[in-house]
Design a protein around this motif. Sequence first.
Motif, PDB file in Angstrom:
ATOM      1  N   LYS A  74      -2.576   8.566  -3.390  1.00  0.00           N
ATOM      2  CA  LYS A  74      -2.305   7.156  -3.092  1.00  0.00           C
ATOM      3  C   LYS A  74      -1.832   7.045  -1.643  1.00  0.00           C
ATOM      4  CE  LYS A  74      -1.381   5.491  -7.773  1.00  0.00           C
ATOM      5  NZ  LYS A  74      -0.441   4.798  -8.679  1.00  0.00           N
ATOM      6  N   GLN A  75      -2.774   6.698  -0.784  1.00  0.00           N
ATOM      7  CA  GLN A  75      -2.476   6.600   0.639  1.00  0.00           C
ATOM      8  C   GLN A  75      -1.852   5.237   0.948  1.00  0.00           C
ATOM      9  OE1 GLN A  75      -6.214   7.380   2.588  1.00  0.00           O
ATOM     10  NE2 GLN A  75      -6.459   9.382   1.623  1.00  0.00           N
ATOM     11  N   PRO A  76      -0.766   5.193   1.720  1.00  0.00           N
ATOM     12  CA  PRO A  76      -0.094   3.922   2.010  1.00  0.00           C
ATOM     13  C   PRO A  76      -1.046   2.895   2.629  1.00  0.00           C
ATOM     14  CG  PRO A  76       1.238   5.770   2.744  1.00  0.00           C
ATOM     15  CD  PRO A  76      -0.099   6.338   2.360  1.00  0.00           C
ATOM     16  N   TYR A  77      -1.098   1.726   2.026  1.00  0.00           N
ATOM     17  CA  TYR A  77      -1.959   0.665   2.552  1.00  0.00           C
ATOM     18  C   TYR A  77      -1.643  -0.635   1.813  1.00  0.00           C
ATOM     19  CZ  TYR A  77      -5.803  -2.463   3.325  1.00  0.00           C
ATOM     20  OH  TYR A  77      -6.523  -3.593   3.631  1.00  0.00           O
ATOM     21  N   ASN A  78      -1.672  -1.757   2.531  1.00  0.00           N
ATOM     22  CA  ASN A  78      -1.460  -3.068   1.925  1.00  0.00           C
ATOM     23  C   ASN A  78      -2.283  -4.093   2.685  1.00  0.00           C
ATOM     24  OD1 ASN A  78       0.485  -5.752   2.249  1.00  0.00           O
ATOM     25  ND2 ASN A  78       0.335  -5.004   0.149  1.00  0.00           N
ATOM     26  N   ASP A  79      -3.043  -4.926   1.963  1.00  0.00           N
ATOM     27  CA  ASP A  79      -3.927  -5.902   2.607  1.00  0.00           C
ATOM     28  C   ASP A  79      -3.163  -6.847   3.530  1.00  0.00           C
ATOM     29  OD1 ASP A  79      -6.374  -5.041   1.583  1.00  0.00           O
ATOM     30  OD2 ASP A  79      -6.298  -6.365  -0.166  1.00  0.00           O
ATOM     31  N   GLU A  80      -2.051  -7.401   3.033  1.00  0.00           N
ATOM     32  CA  GLU A  80      -1.308  -8.374   3.840  1.00  0.00           C
ATOM     33  C   GLU A  80      -0.730  -7.732   5.093  1.00  0.00           C
ATOM     34  OE1 GLU A  80       2.359 -11.608   3.509  1.00  0.00           O
ATOM     35  OE2 GLU A  80       1.481 -10.764   1.686  1.00  0.00           O
ATOM     36  N   ASN A  81      -0.182  -6.542   4.952  1.00  0.00           N
ATOM     37  CA  ASN A  81       0.365  -5.849   6.119  1.00  0.00           C
ATOM     38  C   ASN A  81      -0.712  -5.601   7.163  1.00  0.00           C
ATOM     39  OD1 ASN A  81       2.861  -5.792   4.914  1.00  0.00           O
ATOM     40  ND2 ASN A  81       2.746  -3.634   4.288  1.00  0.00           N
ATOM     41  N   TYR A  82      -1.913  -5.248   6.690  1.00  0.00           N
ATOM     42  CA  TYR A  82      -2.988  -4.972   7.642  1.00  0.00           C
ATOM     43  C   TYR A  82      -3.446  -6.240   8.358  1.00  0.00           C
ATOM     44  CZ  TYR A  82      -7.280  -3.458   9.815  1.00  0.00           C
ATOM     45  OH  TYR A  82      -8.256  -3.217  10.746  1.00  0.00           O
ATOM     46  N   VAL A  83      -3.518  -7.351   7.633  1.00  0.00           N
ATOM     47  CA  VAL A  83      -3.891  -8.615   8.272  1.00  0.00           C
ATOM     48  C   VAL A  83      -2.863  -8.991   9.339  1.00  0.00           C
ATOM     49  CG1 VAL A  83      -4.166 -11.108   7.902  1.00  0.00           C
ATOM     50  CG2 VAL A  83      -5.216  -9.497   6.315  1.00  0.00           C
ATOM     51  N   MET A  84      -1.591  -8.806   9.036  1.00  0.00           N
ATOM     52  CA  MET A  84      -0.548  -9.117  10.012  1.00  0.00           C
ATOM     53  C   MET A  84      -0.625  -8.170  11.223  1.00  0.00           C
ATOM     54  SD  MET A  84       0.643 -11.722   8.627  1.00  0.00           S
ATOM     55  CE  MET A  84       1.957 -12.072   9.807  1.00  0.00           C
ATOM     56  N   GLU A  85      -1.006  -6.935  10.948  1.00  0.00           N
ATOM     57  CA  GLU A  85      -1.190  -5.967  12.033  1.00  0.00           C
ATOM     58  C   GLU A  85      -2.326  -6.425  12.958  1.00  0.00           C
ATOM     59  OE1 GLU A  85      -2.983  -1.487  12.265  1.00  0.00           O
ATOM     60  OE2 GLU A  85      -1.503  -1.865  10.685  1.00  0.00           O
ATOM     61  N   LEU A  86      -3.424  -6.891  12.364  1.00  0.00           N
ATOM     62  CA  LEU A  86      -4.539  -7.400  13.160  1.00  0.00           C
ATOM     63  C   LEU A  86      -4.126  -8.634  13.958  1.00  0.00           C
ATOM     64  CD1 LEU A  86      -7.640  -7.235  10.761  1.00  0.00           C
ATOM     65  CD2 LEU A  86      -7.229  -5.850  12.809  1.00  0.00           C
ATOM     66  N   ALA A  87      -3.350  -9.509  13.318  1.00  0.00           N
ATOM     67  CA  ALA A  87      -2.908 -10.723  13.987  1.00  0.00           C
ATOM     68  C   ALA A  87      -2.084 -10.382  15.229  1.00  0.00           C
ATOM     69  CB  ALA A  87      -2.091 -11.586  13.030  1.00  0.00           C
ATOM     70  N   GLY A  88      -1.240  -9.367  15.097  1.00  0.00           N
ATOM     71  CA  GLY A  88      -0.449  -8.939  16.243  1.00  0.00           C
ATOM     72  C   GLY A  88      -1.289  -8.299  17.321  1.00  0.00           C
ATOM     73  N   GLU A  89      -2.270  -7.493  16.872  1.00  0.00           N
ATOM     74  CA  GLU A  89      -3.120  -6.774  17.824  1.00  0.00           C
ATOM     75  C   GLU A  89      -3.991  -7.715  18.649  1.00  0.00           C
ATOM     76  OE1 GLU A  89      -6.725  -3.434  17.681  1.00  0.00           O
ATOM     77  OE2 GLU A  89      -5.401  -3.703  15.943  1.00  0.00           O
ATOM     78  N   PHE A  90      -4.546  -8.753  17.976  1.00  0.00           N
ATOM     79  CA  PHE A  90      -5.479  -9.646  18.651  1.00  0.00           C
ATOM     80  C   PHE A  90      -4.860 -10.990  19.037  1.00  0.00           C
ATOM     81  CE2 PHE A  90      -8.241  -6.764  16.225  1.00  0.00           C
ATOM     82  CZ  PHE A  90      -9.043  -6.299  17.267  1.00  0.00           C
ATOM     83  N   GLY A  91      -3.589 -11.178  18.670  1.00  0.00           N
ATOM     84  CA  GLY A  91      -2.885 -12.379  19.080  1.00  0.00           C
ATOM     85  C   GLY A  91      -3.408 -13.658  18.483  1.00  0.00           C
ATOM     86  N   PHE A  92      -3.849 -13.592  17.216  1.00  0.00           N
ATOM     87  CA  PHE A  92      -4.303 -14.839  16.586  1.00  0.00           C
ATOM     88  C   PHE A  92      -3.330 -15.290  15.488  1.00  0.00           C
ATOM     89  CE2 PHE A  92      -6.807 -11.514  14.353  1.00  0.00           C
ATOM     90  CZ  PHE A  92      -6.340 -11.683  13.076  1.00  0.00           C
TER      91      PHE A  92
END
Length: 476
Positions: free
Chosen positions: A458-476
């Motif tokens: 079970k590798q650490p991963y969460n859909d919402e966390n990843y979306v927020m990570e993308l939002a921070g990365e791309f500034g949207f």
Amino acid sequence: MLLSELFDGVDEECEVAGLACDSSEVRGGYVFFCLVGGESDGHTYAADALSRGAVAIVVERKLALDCIQIEVEDSRSALSHAAARFYGYPAKRLKLIGVTGTNGKTTTTYIVKSIIEAAGKTCGLIGTNSIEYAGKTLPSKLTTPDPIELHRIFSDMVAAGVEYAVMEVSAHAAALRKVDGVLFEVMAFTNFSRDHLDFFGDMSAYAAAKTSLFSKEHAKIAVVNSDDALGEKILRESRLPIVSYGVSNPSDVFGIDLEMSAYGLSYVINMFDKVDKIKFNLTGRFNMYNTLCAAAAACALELPATAVTQGIRNVKKIDGRFNIINTAKCNVIIDFAHTDDGIANILRAIREFAPAKIITVFGCGGNRDKTKRAVMGKIVSEMSDFCFVTSDNPRYEPPVDIIMQITSGIDEIGKSNYKPVVDRKEAIKEAIEMAGKDDIVLIAGKGAEKYQEIMGVKQPYNDENYVMELAGEFGF
């Protein structure tokens, strides 16, 4: 507790320190249960349990081992009853509400908990997302815990002064006898559709597991969806007192005048001729049913109508259930929907308010029901403007194989509005990049899960966390 106190008809006076059904968890003084009917036969691990200090083993057939052997007809049922006795029957000191059904269990349990608390009572919760009571939130391994853990949780709740407890009761739990010996004040039924055929084999066996819970052995009162075909069968055949709920068919608790938006729903509820306005912060017709189910359970518990309306209003968010993330790029919705019926309900709800395109990211779990894969592909393709077919806990199956089975359903209906992307992160990234300002990206299947299960890890991963990570990365 002495062994003679734990099992009727057993004379041995040795002290029992604990119970186990996994030999690796056995310690000195434990009783080991050789469970049958799951992925393996527990009898093959009896010798290992004894080497670790087990004082007795519970078997369905005598083994060539020099030890105390307690022979029973059904080791799973015996475990449930023994766990209840070992912890002092804590379930009897709680008012228990069970919720079963293919979809909606988690949401309904949270609503029931909120209603009970609005009535001024304390309530614990056991389910897919977590275990919650007395200010604690603990991780959950299974929808319905195994009996030893379940009764330990009940015992802890009682010690903490909890009065009520609401829990999800899966069909697996019924089939594997996890709640044998537990009498629920209320057993509520949400709905029934295709799922878990990898375990049950066919829909009739799956239905039988659900309906078995609506008996005098398991519940005092049934709460039943009168608009569901299996619900109608329970209404006809169960000998329990029943509180029915619905929209289309005559019911004790029903709703009319539904209004929905992206940010919630409202409707008029009638509870045994007590009329009020319901407002709920999650949208979708299916959530109207979830709130009606919780309201009917509250009626069965004789809680005040004011607690129903206030309790439903108090639920602000349920992790992984129709969670909306508003970004400058697009709107993202994250939901646990992982069955054909569940994902159709979500897409139908989104279509009611979506101003532009729906782009869906989804997959199917590995080593689970394969019959729904092509069906889900068809549904998502037909109800979305575009979809990315990706990984969702592939477990021990090659993700590409699962994806091909899903896309075979899309190809069958002649649609081409999809792209297979094995990496879930990449699929989500591409979906958001494709989306315009008024588009909605639905990320379905995992909800609040904190991992991606691949080859037993079970590798650490969460859909919402990843979306927020993308939002921070791309500034949207």
